[in-house]
Design a protein around this motif. Structure first.
Motif, mmCIF file in Angstrom:
data_model
loop_
_atom_site.group_PDB
_atom_site.id
_atom_site.type_symbol
_atom_site.label_atom_id
_atom_site.label_comp_id
_atom_site.label_asym_id
_atom_site.label_seq_id
_atom_site.Cartn_x
_atom_site.Cartn_y
_atom_site.Cartn_z
ATOM 1 N N TYR A 54 -1.632 7.160 6.850
ATOM 2 C CA TYR A 54 -1.945 7.714 5.528
ATOM 3 C C TYR A 54 -2.656 9.056 5.637
ATOM 4 O O TYR A 54 -2.387 9.973 4.874
ATOM 5 C CB TYR A 54 -2.817 6.742 4.736
ATOM 6 N N SER A 55 -3.582 9.165 6.583
ATOM 7 C CA SER A 55 -4.291 10.430 6.777
ATOM 8 C C SER A 55 -3.330 11.533 7.220
ATOM 9 O O SER A 55 -3.430 12.670 6.754
ATOM 10 C CB SER A 55 -5.403 10.268 7.818
ATOM 11 N N TYR B 198 0.827 -1.215 0.000
ATOM 12 C CA TYR B 198 0.000 0.000 0.000
ATOM 13 C C TYR B 198 0.860 1.264 0.000
ATOM 14 O O TYR B 198 0.379 2.330 -0.335
ATOM 15 C CB TYR B 198 -0.968 -0.006 1.187
ATOM 16 N N ARG B 199 2.118 1.144 0.407
ATOM 17 C CA ARG B 199 3.014 2.307 0.333
ATOM 18 C C ARG B 199 3.169 2.765 -1.103
ATOM 19 O O ARG B 199 3.203 3.964 -1.386
ATOM 20 C CB ARG B 199 4.385 1.970 0.913
ATOM 21 N N LEU C 169 -8.441 8.142 0.245
ATOM 22 C CA LEU C 169 -8.326 7.499 1.553
ATOM 23 C C LEU C 169 -9.563 6.671 1.875
ATOM 24 O O LEU C 169 -9.462 5.599 2.479
ATOM 25 C CB LEU C 169 -8.096 8.556 2.631
ATOM 26 N N LEU D 11 0.121 4.773 -2.263
ATOM 27 C CA LEU D 11 0.101 6.142 -1.747
ATOM 28 C C LEU D 11 1.110 7.018 -2.480
ATOM 29 O O LEU D 11 0.793 8.140 -2.884
ATOM 30 C CB LEU D 11 0.385 6.156 -0.242
ATOM 31 N N SER E 293 -1.237 12.557 4.189
ATOM 32 C CA SER E 293 -2.051 13.357 3.272
ATOM 33 C C SER E 293 -2.303 14.751 3.830
ATOM 34 O O SER E 293 -2.250 15.736 3.090
ATOM 35 C CB SER E 293 -3.374 12.661 2.991
#
Length: 127
Positions: free
Chosen positions: A89-90, A4-5, A53, A8, A93
């Motif tokens: 992640y949030s 998942y990196r 997200l 992103l 972002s």
């Protein structure tokens, strides 16, 4: 969850490139020296990261839980890990979105443009 990196990183690379191109195209007359009002691009940029997200959060469980459970990770620890991933992640972002505003301001000040808001904010006066 290391795969998942890449999603992103690729998402933010594409996102920033698209917004830079849109900003250049919309402000092209101002770059040529014509007297027009330049528009701020970063003001409306927050919708796409929120949707990204949301989609990652929705797809994380059905796409990954079977592989993790098959490898001995309990559902409880998977949920803790997935929640931690979404929080990180949030935060990333939010950091990128926050850094975009001063960068855009610097660019506009460099060209002596005045930033015009597309949607004037409600709270522009403190009184």
């Amino acid at each position: 969850m290391h795969t998942y990196r890449w999603s992103l990183g690729i998402y933010w690379l594409i996102f920033i490139c698209i917004y830079v191109i849109i900003g250049i195209v919309i402000n092209a007359p101002a770059l040529a020296g014509n007297d027009i009002d330049a528009r701020g691009m970063w003001e409306g940029a927050s919708t796409s990261p929120r949707i990204f997200l949301l989609v990652i959060g929705i797809m994380l469980t059905p796409l990954s839980i079977a592989g993790f459970v098959a490898n001995g990770v309990t559902r409880k620890y998977f949920i803790w890990g997935a929640s931690g991933l979404i929080v990180v992640y949030s935060a990333i972002s939010a950091l990128i979105m926050t850094l975009g505003y001063p960068i855009e301001k610097w660019i506009y000040e460099y060209y002596d443009w005045e930033i015009t808001l597309n949607n004037p904010h409600l709270f522009i006066d403190a009184s």
